[in-house]
Motif scaffolding. Sequence first.
Motif, PDB file in Angstrom:
ATOM      1  N   ALA A  32      -2.400  -4.997  -6.528  1.00 56.84           N
ATOM      2  CA  ALA A  32      -1.213  -4.190  -6.281  1.00 56.84           C
ATOM      3  C   ALA A  32      -1.631  -2.765  -5.952  1.00 56.84           C
ATOM      4  O   ALA A  32      -2.620  -2.262  -6.486  1.00 56.84           O
ATOM      5  CB  ALA A  32      -0.288  -4.187  -7.502  1.00 56.84           C
ATOM      6  N   VAL A  33      -0.879  -2.132  -5.064  1.00 55.38           N
ATOM      7  CA  VAL A  33      -1.022  -0.708  -4.813  1.00 55.38           C
ATOM      8  C   VAL A  33       0.112   0.000  -5.539  1.00 55.38           C
ATOM      9  O   VAL A  33       1.285  -0.389  -5.417  1.00 55.38           O
ATOM     10  CB  VAL A  33      -0.980  -0.384  -3.302  1.00 55.38           C
ATOM     11  N   VAL A  34      -0.239   1.023  -6.317  1.00 46.62           N
ATOM     12  CA  VAL A  34       0.735   1.753  -7.128  1.00 46.62           C
ATOM     13  C   VAL A  34       0.736   3.220  -6.706  1.00 46.62           C
ATOM     14  O   VAL A  34      -0.327   3.848  -6.616  1.00 46.62           O
ATOM     15  CB  VAL A  34       0.409   1.638  -8.627  1.00 46.62           C
ATOM     16  N   ALA A  35       1.921   3.753  -6.425  1.00 44.99           N
ATOM     17  CA  ALA A  35       2.087   5.186  -6.169  1.00 44.99           C
ATOM     18  C   ALA A  35       2.175   5.886  -7.515  1.00 44.99           C
ATOM     19  O   ALA A  35       3.106   5.640  -8.299  1.00 44.99           O
ATOM     20  CB  ALA A  35       3.342   5.439  -5.343  1.00 44.99           C
ATOM     21  N   ALA A  66       1.280   6.270 -15.036  1.00 49.37           N
ATOM     22  CA  ALA A  66       2.516   5.544 -14.745  1.00 49.37           C
ATOM     23  C   ALA A  66       2.880   5.799 -13.289  1.00 49.37           C
ATOM     24  O   ALA A  66       2.582   6.860 -12.734  1.00 49.37           O
ATOM     25  CB  ALA A  66       3.652   5.995 -15.662  1.00 49.37           C
ATOM     26  N   GLY A  67       3.531   4.831 -12.677  1.00 50.20           N
ATOM     27  CA  GLY A  67       3.937   4.991 -11.289  1.00 50.20           C
ATOM     28  C   GLY A  67       4.794   3.838 -10.833  1.00 50.20           C
ATOM     29  O   GLY A  67       5.282   3.039 -11.645  1.00 50.20           O
ATOM     30  N   VAL A  68       4.976   3.742  -9.529  1.00 50.67           N
ATOM     31  CA  VAL A  68       5.850   2.737  -8.939  1.00 50.67           C
ATOM     32  C   VAL A  68       5.025   1.821  -8.041  1.00 50.67           C
ATOM     33  O   VAL A  68       4.242   2.290  -7.205  1.00 50.67           O
ATOM     34  CB  VAL A  68       6.977   3.395  -8.131  1.00 50.67           C
ATOM     35  N   VAL A  69       5.191   0.524  -8.211  1.00 49.51           N
ATOM     36  CA  VAL A  69       4.499  -0.450  -7.367  1.00 49.51           C
ATOM     37  C   VAL A  69       4.978  -0.284  -5.922  1.00 49.51           C
ATOM     38  O   VAL A  69       6.175  -0.298  -5.643  1.00 49.51           O
ATOM     39  CB  VAL A  69       4.760  -1.882  -7.859  1.00 49.51           C
ATOM     40  N   GLU A  70       4.021  -0.117  -5.028  1.00 47.77           N
ATOM     41  CA  GLU A  70       4.349   0.053  -3.616  1.00 47.77           C
ATOM     42  C   GLU A  70       4.205  -1.253  -2.837  1.00 47.77           C
ATOM     43  O   GLU A  70       4.999  -1.563  -1.954  1.00 47.77           O
ATOM     44  CB  GLU A  70       3.438   1.113  -2.990  1.00 47.77           C
ATOM     45  N   ASP A  83       8.994  -1.583  -8.825  1.00 48.45           N
ATOM     46  CA  ASP A  83       8.912  -1.638 -10.286  1.00 48.45           C
ATOM     47  C   ASP A  83       8.199  -0.394 -10.821  1.00 48.45           C
ATOM     48  O   ASP A  83       7.154   0.027 -10.297  1.00 48.45           O
ATOM     49  CB  ASP A  83       8.143  -2.876 -10.749  1.00 48.45           C
ATOM     50  N   PHE A  84       8.753   0.179 -11.894  1.00 52.50           N
ATOM     51  CA  PHE A  84       8.111   1.278 -12.601  1.00 52.50           C
ATOM     52  C   PHE A  84       7.169   0.686 -13.638  1.00 52.50           C
ATOM     53  O   PHE A  84       7.578  -0.126 -14.474  1.00 52.50           O
ATOM     54  CB  PHE A  84       9.159   2.163 -13.277  1.00 52.50           C
ATOM     55  N   VAL A  85       5.887   1.081 -13.580  1.00 58.18           N
ATOM     56  CA  VAL A  85       4.880   0.440 -14.424  1.00 58.18           C
ATOM     57  C   VAL A  85       3.990   1.481 -15.096  1.00 58.18           C
ATOM     58  O   VAL A  85       3.804   2.593 -14.597  1.00 58.18           O
ATOM     59  CB  VAL A  85       3.988  -0.525 -13.607  1.00 58.18           C
ATOM     60  N   VAL A  86       3.453   1.090 -16.248  1.00 51.98           N
ATOM     61  CA  VAL A  86       2.352   1.795 -16.890  1.00 51.98           C
ATOM     62  C   VAL A  86       1.102   0.966 -16.636  1.00 51.98           C
ATOM     63  O   VAL A  86       1.114  -0.265 -16.771  1.00 51.98           O
ATOM     64  CB  VAL A  86       2.595   1.960 -18.397  1.00 51.98           C
ATOM     65  N   LEU A  87       0.014   1.630 -16.251  1.00 52.78           N
ATOM     66  CA  LEU A  87      -1.223   0.923 -15.949  1.00 52.78           C
ATOM     67  C   LEU A  87      -2.044   0.719 -17.221  1.00 52.78           C
ATOM     68  O   LEU A  87      -2.089   1.582 -18.086  1.00 52.78           O
ATOM     69  CB  LEU A  87      -2.041   1.688 -14.913  1.00 52.78           C
ATOM     70  N   ASN A  88      -2.675  -0.434 -17.319  1.00 53.68           N
ATOM     71  CA  ASN A  88      -3.534  -0.724 -18.468  1.00 53.68           C
ATOM     72  C   ASN A  88      -4.917  -1.134 -17.970  1.00 53.68           C
ATOM     73  O   ASN A  88      -5.065  -1.618 -16.852  1.00 53.68           O
ATOM     74  CB  ASN A  88      -2.923  -1.816 -19.345  1.00 53.68           C
TER      75      ASN A  88
END
Length: 361
Positions: A32-35, A66-70, A83-88
């Motif tokens: 996934a790419v996350v902004a 944290a960011g939004v899945v692009e 989707d708003f996500v926290v990265l782990n």
Amino acid sequence: MPQTVKGVIARSAKAPVEVVDIVIPDPGPGEAVVAIQACGVCHTDLHYREGGINDDFPFLLGHEAAGVVEAVGEGVTHVQPGDFVVLNWRAVCGECRACRKGKPWYCFATHNATQKMTLTDGTELSPALGIGAFADKTLVAAGQCTKVDPDADPAAAGLLGCGIMAGFGAMVNTGGVTRGDSAAVIGCGGVGDAAIAGAQLAGASTIIAIDIDDRKLDQAKRFGATHTVNSAQQDPVAAVQELTGGNGADVVVDAVGRPETYRQAFEMRDLAGTVVLVGVPNPTATVELPLAEVFGRGGALKSSWYGDCLPERDFPMLVDLYRQGRFDLDGFVSERIGLGDVEAAFDKMNAGDVLRSVVVW
């Protein structure tokens, strides 16, 4: 099409970080790419810059994000664009012996994105903890994305990605603190204060914060410490015993990770008490303990990996508690900075002036 964005790299050991152009590939299968919207400045990033993790330079720093899945790659179903996500940094595999035993928080085969982000000349980057989030966008394994309440402040929610989860989980998941327990925490930075907040949330009756910096001890009270001990001015073992009726604490979390602090943690726990090591020790550090005391006190000596967390279980729960006003994530955000301010944030961290500087977009 690959994208060129700005990111913060460490090009060589101990050299100042740089803001440069980096190339983000389109997500492949399982990626996934996350902004990125916010990313905390963690001690681990400084360890990478100093060459204290390994020498796989250049590093793309940042991981408490944290960011939004692009965009997502083939086969990704649990998150989608928007989707708003926290990265782990521990995306569980579901197949190793720990996962098969029903203990995925111990997963021995966590995974990251397969493709590499690069500099514009094609030089491959090593993302910090497999994330690399001091960047406008980053590429991760989709399993590193955990959906949480989109109304949460990204600067606060992103801190769950590392230090806050490590401290909270060390006290609650690993230490098993519960109602009426006594707890002690050695080291009151972000990780230690998160352990204190966890003890308060779990209902511990006595929560003792231990540090050598009175500023940090004052901060610890905000997160629930009922007592503070400056271990540069008094014996912390004797102080904890006095504050617990001569018994010692039920759960002691060592958030420093030095031989002397671990020995103190061992000595200040009650009979059948639990010691949890969450502070990262120097690889050459050793500790010597009296074996008769290890046997005679009973209880448990544990280490805590990422707070023994399961991100898909723990991140949404903690964000919900934060949204309810029961878990003060905002209190960990000392300042909001720009991408070009990371080097200065490292200096403030070393001086003990901040809990967390957070880069915001």
